[in-house]
Design an enzyme around this catalytic site. Structure first.
Site, PDB file in Angstrom:
ATOM      1  CG  PHE A  11      -1.689   1.146   1.583  1.00  0.00           C
ATOM      2  CD1 PHE A  11      -2.302   1.909   0.600  1.00  0.00           C
ATOM      3  CD2 PHE A  11      -1.845   1.527   2.909  1.00  0.00           C
ATOM      4  CE1 PHE A  11      -3.042   3.032   0.933  1.00  0.00           C
ATOM      5  CE2 PHE A  11      -2.582   2.636   3.262  1.00  0.00           C
ATOM      6  CZ  PHE A  11      -3.181   3.403   2.267  1.00  0.00           C
ATOM      7  CB  ILE A  51      12.841  -9.030   6.271  1.00  0.00           C
ATOM      8  CG1 ILE A  51      11.549  -9.252   7.062  1.00  0.00           C
ATOM      9  CG2 ILE A  51      12.688  -7.893   5.292  1.00  0.00           C
ATOM     10  CD1 ILE A  51      11.096  -8.041   7.860  1.00  0.00           C
ATOM     11  CE1 TYR A 137       2.501  -2.493  13.092  1.00  0.00           C
ATOM     12  CE2 TYR A 137       1.584  -0.600  14.251  1.00  0.00           C
ATOM     13  CZ  TYR A 137       2.196  -1.151  13.135  1.00  0.00           C
ATOM     14  OH  TYR A 137       2.525  -0.345  12.076  1.00  0.00           O
ATOM     15  CB  VAL A 181     -13.181   1.725  10.733  1.00  0.00           C
ATOM     16  CG1 VAL A 181     -14.581   2.307  10.825  1.00  0.00           C
ATOM     17  CG2 VAL A 181     -12.852   0.924  11.987  1.00  0.00           C
TER      18      VAL A 181
END
Length: 307
Positions: A11, A51, A137, A181
């Protein structure tokens, strides 16, 4: 200049590629878990790898001047799979930093996140805001930031860390398990279903268009400071207001359906201070929320027609 984008088919990475100019080589290094060749509009060298594959990563990074590290598992993915969050976001980032040192890379640009801050303790949140994070995260991004500092002081690796706030725009995922959302709202309206807002809709965030995120990365390439910067608008928009904007743009008379909170709510209040990025990177956002939402909706409607 030779530039490698790790996660470049995704993205954000694909939008950075579109803004790269006067470069000799562009190398996209991606495992295509979320990325797509359809996102890449420029001629690039593409390496399909991960990676965690250190030998391939080291070889791919030869002769690179700048590395832009975008690869990561996202918030909800990390919440559900914390061991994978460690492997990819922490171990994987260590592998990237190590490869940069081995290949004498001049500059690393690291995609961090406003998730390191958690919920706002004061507003607007500047770069000195305490780490108030409670998520895997956010923890992985904090670890990445501190490894960056350690590699800089031990090996002289130059870096810029960019703390993205709530990113949106064309090519945003609308099919996967971790859909934003706003994409759910747009899809409901396209189906003639009332958009769903959980809670009272007063949860509010700093939404920034992906093209502005890409431009911040371009600004960071020429920046000599080894530091971290908020990439944000400094404007806060509630989920209720966002949904109303989308309904208006889509000319829909559907009503918002409010439901009790379903599942985890990680952050409910966050807006950034953009002054440091403006003063030191020369970056300011250019796309406001209404213009950006119109752009996103137009793209989504084209995608809907394709399918």
């Amino acid at each position: 200049m030779n530039v490698m984008l790790i996660g470049g088919a995704g993205f954000i990475g694909s939008h950075i590629i579109e803004q790269l100019e006067d470069v000799n080589r562009i190398v996209v290094y991606d495992n295509f878990c979320r990325g797509s060749m359809d996102n890449i509009s420029k001629e690039c060298e593409v390496m399909h790898s991960d990676i965690l594959h250190t030998d391939v990563l080291n070889d791919a990074m030869k002769d690179m001047d700048v590395v832009i590290h975008l690869a990561a598992l996202w918030l909800l993915h990390c919440h559900e799979y914390p061991e994978s969050a460690f492997d990819v976001n922490i171990r994987g980032t260590f592998n990237v930093l190590n490869a940069c040192v081995k290949n004498d890379v001049k500059k690393l640009i690291y995609s961090s996140s406003a998730s390191v801050y958690g919920d706002a303790l004061n507003e607007p949140m500047n770069e000195n805001h305490p780490y108030n994070n409670e998520t895997f995260y956010g923890a992985s991004k904090i670890a990445g930031e501190h490894m960056l500092k350690a590699f800089h002081y031990k090996y002289g690796l130059n870096y810029t860390g960019l703390r993205y706030f709530n990113v949106y725009g064309p090519r945003q995922d609308y099919k996967g398990a971790y859909v934003a959302v706003m994409m759910k709202v747009i899809d409901n309206i396209l189906k003639g279903i009332s958009p769903v807002v959980y809670g009272d809709g007063n949860q509010a965030y700093d939404f920034i268009h992906v093209c502005d995120i890409a431009r911040a990365n371009i600004c960071a390439i020429e920046n000599d400071n080894n530091n971290f910067y908020n990439v944000c608008t400094g404007k806060k928009t509630s989920i209720k207001k966002l949904t109303e904007i989308i309904l208006k743009i889509m000319d829909s008379d559907l009503s918002i359906e409010y439901k009790d909170v379903d599942g985890e709510t990680f952050v409910t209040n966050r807006v950034g201070d953009s002054s440091k990025a403006k003063n030191e990177l020369g970056f300011e956002y250019s796309i406001d929320i209404k213009e950006g939402m119109k752009d996103l909706i137009e793209w989504r409607m084209v995608e809907n027609e394709k399918n």
